[in-house]
Design an enzyme around this catalytic site. Structure first.
Site, PDB file in Angstrom:
ATOM      1  N   ASN A  29     -17.984  96.234 -70.650  1.00  0.00           N
ATOM      2  CA  ASN A  29     -18.764  95.688 -71.776  1.00  0.00           C
ATOM      3  C   ASN A  29     -18.922  96.719 -72.883  1.00  0.00           C
ATOM      4  OD1 ASN A  29     -19.845  92.832 -71.544  1.00  0.00           O
ATOM      5  ND2 ASN A  29     -20.141  93.607 -69.467  1.00  0.00           N
TER       6      ASN A  29
ATOM      7  N   ARG B 227     -40.665 106.704 -62.470  1.00  0.00           N
ATOM      8  CA  ARG B 227     -39.819 105.897 -63.372  1.00  0.00           C
ATOM      9  C   ARG B 227     -40.079 106.256 -64.835  1.00  0.00           C
ATOM     10  NH1 ARG B 227     -37.180 101.188 -61.651  1.00  0.00           N
ATOM     11  NH2 ARG B 227     -37.585 100.655 -59.493  1.00  0.00           N
TER      12      ARG B 227
ATOM     13  N   MET C 288     -28.129  99.494 -64.189  1.00  0.00           N
ATOM     14  CA  MET C 288     -28.790  98.890 -63.028  1.00  0.00           C
ATOM     15  C   MET C 288     -30.128  99.549 -62.715  1.00  0.00           C
ATOM     16  SD  MET C 288     -26.691  96.599 -62.807  1.00  0.00           S
ATOM     17  CE  MET C 288     -26.158  95.559 -61.471  1.00  0.00           C
ATOM     18  N   ARG C 289     -30.944  99.751 -63.729  1.00  0.00           N
ATOM     19  CA  ARG C 289     -32.303 100.242 -63.542  1.00  0.00           C
ATOM     20  C   ARG C 289     -33.260  99.370 -64.331  1.00  0.00           C
ATOM     21  NH1 ARG C 289     -32.744 102.915 -59.326  1.00  0.00           N
ATOM     22  NH2 ARG C 289     -34.746 103.710 -60.037  1.00  0.00           N
TER      23      ARG C 289
ATOM     24  N   HIS D 275     -26.257  89.715 -68.782  1.00  0.00           N
ATOM     25  CA  HIS D 275     -26.371  89.409 -67.350  1.00  0.00           C
ATOM     26  C   HIS D 275     -25.317  88.352 -67.002  1.00  0.00           C
ATOM     27  CE1 HIS D 275     -28.247  89.017 -63.455  1.00  0.00           C
ATOM     28  NE2 HIS D 275     -28.158  87.703 -63.572  1.00  0.00           N
TER      29      HIS D 275
HETATM   30  C1  GAR Z   1     -21.403  93.126 -66.000  1.00  0.00           C
HETATM   31  O1  GAR Z   1     -20.894  91.973 -65.371  1.00  0.00           O
HETATM   32  C2  GAR Z   1     -22.846  92.917 -66.407  1.00  0.00           C
HETATM   33  O2  GAR Z   1     -23.106  91.617 -66.849  1.00  0.00           O
HETATM   34  C3  GAR Z   1     -23.558  93.213 -65.110  1.00  0.00           C
HETATM   35  O3  GAR Z   1     -22.896  94.328 -64.597  1.00  0.00           O
HETATM   36  C4  GAR Z   1     -21.525  94.270 -64.996  1.00  0.00           C
HETATM   37  C5  GAR Z   1     -21.160  95.603 -65.617  1.00  0.00           C
HETATM   38  O4  GAR Z   1     -19.788  95.647 -65.863  1.00  0.00           O
HETATM   39  N1  GAR Z   1     -24.946  93.445 -65.320  1.00  0.00           N
HETATM   40  C6  GAR Z   1     -25.890  93.040 -64.465  1.00  0.00           C
HETATM   41  O5  GAR Z   1     -25.648  92.490 -63.420  1.00  0.00           O
HETATM   42  C7  GAR Z   1     -27.317  93.309 -64.928  1.00  0.00           C
HETATM   43  N2  GAR Z   1     -28.250  92.587 -64.150  1.00  0.00           N
HETATM   44  P1  GAR Z   1     -19.193  96.721 -66.872  1.00  0.00           P
HETATM   45  O6  GAR Z   1     -19.724  98.083 -66.447  1.00  0.00           O
HETATM   46  O7  GAR Z   1     -17.708  96.616 -66.656  1.00  0.00           O
HETATM   47  O8  GAR Z   1     -19.614  96.358 -68.254  1.00  0.00           O
END
Ligand code: GAR
Length: 214
Positions: free
Chosen positions: A13, A65, A90-91, A109
């Site tokens: 992303n 945190r 992921m935090r 998401h």
């Molecule tokens: C993506 O699918 C994003 O939507 C998800 O992690 C992946 C990261 O991929 N995010 C979550 O699940 C947040 N709750 P990337 O590092 O290749 O962008």
């Protein structure tokens, strides 16, 4: 608008944002710094490859945190960031962080929220037997994937899919949707009214439920 990206994973992303900006598709928005909490993650490598400054702060090095959040804030402020985009970060951020950027922290998401928040959202949706899933860009609040929804894109679940096929179909939509939303924010086209977010200039193609210009 200076965008700071926070990531934990492979960074596809982030790459989509970098590539969209290079094509002139992000308006005045550009990624000026990338922060990560996982040493050696793909996002850090992609940022370095693109010549974007990076920082690494492991949450494991902080007892509270809030202390971790302060460390992130210090770096983002140092780069004059006006918008924070979470891209696979992921935090959970605390109010300490969020209050510093009111309605200026967004997340993507891989599910149609409020269904399937949390981790492994694509597999949750696949295992749940849904016929459609997709992705959501939302403002971040102190919950897990609970903030006001800005935009969503829908994908079908096809016969013969497995969870990985669905993950990849959703990911392709993530890469399209996230730059468009950040551009809309940078252009001042996004306003928040409680839980409801308005995006000016975002017509919906009702034929297939996909957003045309967002
Ligand atoms: C993506 O699918 C994003 O939507 C998800 O992690 C992946 C990261 O991929 N995010 C979550 O699940 C947040 N709750 P990337 O590092 O290749 O962008």
């Amino acid at each position: 608008m200076k965008v700071g990206v926070l990531a934990s994973g492979s960074g596809t992303n982030l790459q989509a944002l970098i590539d969209a900006a290079a094509r002139g598709e992000m308006g005045r928005a550009r990624v000026v710094v990338v922060g990560a909490n996982v040493p050696g993650c793909g996002a850090l490598e992609r940022a370095a490859q693109a010549g974007i400054p990076t920082f690494l702060r492991s949450h494991k090095d902080f007892a509270q945190r809030e202390d971790f959040d302060h460390a992130l804030l210090d770096e983002l402020r140092r780069h004059g960031v006006g918008l924070v985009a979470l891209a696979g970060f992921m935090r959970i951020l605390t109010p300490t962080f969020l209050d510093a950027f009111p309605h200026r922290v967004v997340n993507i998401h891989p599910a149609l929220l409020p269904s399937f928040p949390g981790v492994h959202a694509q597999k949750q949706a696949f295992d749940g037997g849904v016929r459609f899933s997709g992705c959501t860009v939302h403002f971040v609040d102190a919950g897990a994937d609970t903030g006001p929804i800005i935009a969503q894109a829908v994908v079908p679940v096809l016969d013969g899919d497995d969870a990985e096929a669905l993950r990849l179909r959703i990911l392709a939509e993530e890469h399209r949707l996230y730059p468009a939303v950040i551009r809309a924010i940078a252009e001042g086209r996004v306003s928040v009214d409680g839980r409801r977010v308005h995006v000016r200039g975002a017509p919906v193609d009702l034929a297939d439920g996909r957003l045309k210009s967002l």
